[in-house]
Design a protein around this motif. Structure first.
Motif, mmCIF file in Angstrom:
data_model
loop_
_atom_site.group_PDB
_atom_site.id
_atom_site.type_symbol
_atom_site.label_atom_id
_atom_site.label_comp_id
_atom_site.label_asym_id
_atom_site.label_seq_id
_atom_site.Cartn_x
_atom_site.Cartn_y
_atom_site.Cartn_z
ATOM 1 N N LEU A 4 74.848 -38.165 95.632
ATOM 2 C CA LEU A 4 75.414 -37.837 94.333
ATOM 3 C C LEU A 4 74.540 -36.841 93.593
ATOM 4 O O LEU A 4 73.322 -36.825 93.751
ATOM 5 C CB LEU A 4 75.528 -39.106 93.483
ATOM 6 N N THR A 5 75.183 -36.052 92.750
ATOM 7 C CA THR A 5 74.420 -35.183 91.865
ATOM 8 C C THR A 5 73.762 -36.055 90.803
ATOM 9 O O THR A 5 74.166 -37.207 90.588
ATOM 10 C CB THR A 5 75.342 -34.158 91.174
ATOM 11 N N ALA A 6 72.779 -35.517 90.137
ATOM 12 C CA ALA A 6 72.098 -36.261 89.076
ATOM 13 C C ALA A 6 73.092 -36.673 87.985
ATOM 14 O O ALA A 6 73.004 -37.781 87.440
ATOM 15 C CB ALA A 6 70.974 -35.422 88.488
ATOM 16 N N GLU A 7 74.048 -35.816 87.715
ATOM 17 C CA GLU A 7 75.050 -36.104 86.688
ATOM 18 C C GLU A 7 75.930 -37.295 87.083
ATOM 19 O O GLU A 7 76.175 -38.196 86.284
ATOM 20 C CB GLU A 7 75.910 -34.858 86.482
ATOM 21 N N ARG A 8 76.398 -37.302 88.323
ATOM 22 C CA ARG A 8 77.241 -38.415 88.805
ATOM 23 C C ARG A 8 76.435 -39.709 88.894
ATOM 24 O O ARG A 8 76.937 -40.777 88.603
ATOM 25 C CB ARG A 8 77.830 -38.077 90.173
ATOM 26 N N ARG A 9 75.178 -39.616 89.326
ATOM 27 C CA ARG A 9 74.319 -40.793 89.400
ATOM 28 C C ARG A 9 74.134 -41.392 88.012
ATOM 29 O O ARG A 9 74.221 -42.600 87.826
ATOM 30 C CB ARG A 9 72.975 -40.425 90.035
ATOM 31 N N ALA A 10 73.932 -40.546 87.007
ATOM 32 C CA ALA A 10 73.760 -41.019 85.631
ATOM 33 C C ALA A 10 75.041 -41.683 85.120
ATOM 34 O O ALA A 10 74.982 -42.712 84.433
ATOM 35 C CB ALA A 10 73.358 -39.862 84.726
ATOM 36 N N ALA A 11 76.191 -41.115 85.471
ATOM 37 C CA ALA A 11 77.467 -41.694 85.037
ATOM 38 C C ALA A 11 77.663 -43.073 85.657
ATOM 39 O O ALA A 11 78.080 -44.020 84.975
ATOM 40 C CB ALA A 11 78.619 -40.769 85.410
ATOM 41 N N ARG A 12 77.348 -43.210 86.920
ATOM 42 C CA ARG A 12 77.484 -44.514 87.579
ATOM 43 C C ARG A 12 76.485 -45.519 87.038
ATOM 44 O O ARG A 12 76.797 -46.694 86.881
ATOM 45 C CB ARG A 12 77.326 -44.367 89.087
ATOM 46 N N GLU A 13 75.285 -45.046 86.751
ATOM 47 C CA GLU A 13 74.288 -45.937 86.176
ATOM 48 C C GLU A 13 74.767 -46.458 84.821
ATOM 49 O O GLU A 13 74.595 -47.640 84.516
ATOM 50 C CB GLU A 13 72.951 -45.220 86.024
ATOM 51 N N LEU A 17 75.086 -50.285 83.639
ATOM 52 C CA LEU A 17 74.408 -50.805 82.448
ATOM 53 C C LEU A 17 75.403 -51.438 81.473
ATOM 54 O O LEU A 17 75.096 -52.458 80.847
ATOM 55 C CB LEU A 17 73.599 -49.692 81.772
ATOM 56 N N GLU A 18 76.588 -50.857 81.370
ATOM 57 C CA GLU A 18 77.633 -51.467 80.540
ATOM 58 C C GLU A 18 78.003 -52.832 81.106
ATOM 59 O O GLU A 18 78.184 -53.798 80.366
ATOM 60 C CB GLU A 18 78.863 -50.563 80.454
ATOM 61 N N ALA A 19 78.107 -52.916 82.424
ATOM 62 C CA ALA A 19 78.378 -54.207 83.054
ATOM 63 C C ALA A 19 77.257 -55.194 82.721
ATOM 64 O O ALA A 19 77.525 -56.356 82.395
ATOM 65 C CB ALA A 19 78.523 -54.049 84.564
ATOM 66 N N GLY A 20 76.010 -54.742 82.751
ATOM 67 C CA GLY A 20 74.879 -55.602 82.413
ATOM 68 C C GLY A 20 74.941 -56.122 80.986
ATOM 69 O O GLY A 20 74.649 -57.295 80.724
ATOM 70 N N ARG A 45 77.833 -57.668 93.074
ATOM 71 C CA ARG A 45 76.505 -57.178 93.486
ATOM 72 C C ARG A 45 75.661 -56.861 92.258
ATOM 73 O O ARG A 45 74.481 -57.208 92.186
ATOM 74 C CB ARG A 45 76.655 -55.949 94.386
ATOM 75 N N TRP A 46 76.284 -56.202 91.255
ATOM 76 C CA TRP A 46 75.556 -55.862 90.039
ATOM 77 C C TRP A 46 75.105 -57.124 89.299
ATOM 78 O O TRP A 46 73.998 -57.177 88.785
ATOM 79 C CB TRP A 46 76.400 -55.011 89.115
ATOM 80 N N ARG A 47 75.972 -58.140 89.257
ATOM 81 C CA ARG A 47 75.597 -59.379 88.563
ATOM 82 C C ARG A 47 74.407 -60.026 89.266
ATOM 83 O O ARG A 47 73.473 -60.505 88.619
ATOM 84 C CB ARG A 47 76.779 -60.346 88.505
ATOM 85 N N ARG A 48 74.410 -60.030 90.594
ATOM 86 C CA ARG A 48 73.277 -60.591 91.340
ATOM 87 C C ARG A 48 72.002 -59.800 91.044
ATOM 88 O O ARG A 48 70.951 -60.386 90.761
ATOM 89 C CB ARG A 48 73.584 -60.573 92.846
ATOM 90 N N LEU A 58 69.593 -52.925 87.431
ATOM 91 C CA LEU A 58 70.814 -52.132 87.504
ATOM 92 C C LEU A 58 70.550 -50.635 87.471
ATOM 93 O O LEU A 58 71.481 -49.841 87.624
ATOM 94 C CB LEU A 58 71.749 -52.501 86.343
ATOM 95 N N MET A 59 69.317 -50.251 87.271
ATOM 96 C CA MET A 59 68.973 -48.834 87.164
ATOM 97 C C MET A 59 69.080 -48.142 88.518
ATOM 98 O O MET A 59 68.892 -48.751 89.557
ATOM 99 C CB MET A 59 67.542 -48.672 86.634
ATOM 100 N N SER A 60 69.368 -46.846 88.484
ATOM 101 C CA SER A 60 69.437 -46.043 89.709
ATOM 102 C C SER A 60 68.072 -45.992 90.367
ATOM 103 O O SER A 60 67.050 -45.930 89.695
ATOM 104 C CB SER A 60 69.883 -44.614 89.396
ATOM 105 N N LYS A 61 68.092 -45.985 91.660
ATOM 106 C CA LYS A 61 66.865 -45.849 92.445
ATOM 107 C C LYS A 61 66.987 -44.545 93.220
ATOM 108 O O LYS A 61 67.266 -44.543 94.409
ATOM 109 C CB LYS A 61 66.687 -47.046 93.354
ATOM 110 N N ALA A 62 66.820 -43.449 92.552
ATOM 111 C CA ALA A 62 66.998 -42.122 93.154
ATOM 112 C C ALA A 62 66.082 -41.956 94.349
ATOM 113 O O ALA A 62 64.908 -42.307 94.315
ATOM 114 C CB ALA A 62 66.721 -41.034 92.129
ATOM 115 N N GLY A 63 66.653 -41.417 95.399
ATOM 116 C CA GLY A 63 65.862 -41.128 96.590
ATOM 117 C C GLY A 63 65.696 -42.305 97.534
ATOM 118 O O GLY A 63 65.106 -42.172 98.578
#
Length: 98
Positions: A4-13, A17-20, A45-48, A58-63
């Protein structure tokens, strides 16, 4: 190179976070699925991850690459040999020598 691009990764994150925030409020998973328009398995998966690591979980783990599953083993009779350790005659268990 995929991913994913950084922009898409941020959107998914932000969705995670909203789910959290909604987990913290006690919202039901099915309500989160419907409102955020995501798959139920993702929310589970996010709840776990949230239970184990809070919002940080829930934060992105880039790379970080996803774990690759080992290929499925085929049945020995298929001829694709998954059980090389079992090749050869079976031991005679009755004799006690194996």
């Amino acid at each position: 190179m995929g991913g994913l691009t950084a922009e898409r990764r941020a959107a998914r994150e932000e969705i995670r976070l909203e789910a959290g925030r909604r987990f913290a409020r006690g919202d039901r998973s099915l309500d989160i699925v419907k409102d955020l328009r995501v798959r139920e398995r993702s929310v589970e998966r996010w709840r776990r991850n949230w239970r184990e690591g809070g919002m940080e979980g829930l934060m992105s783990k880039a790379g970080v690459a996803r774990t690759v599953r080992s290929p499925r083993r085929s049945h020995p009779s298929s001829g694709r040999g998954c059980c090389t350790a079992m090749a050869g005659p079976l031991p005679d268990l009755a004799s006690g020598t194996f």
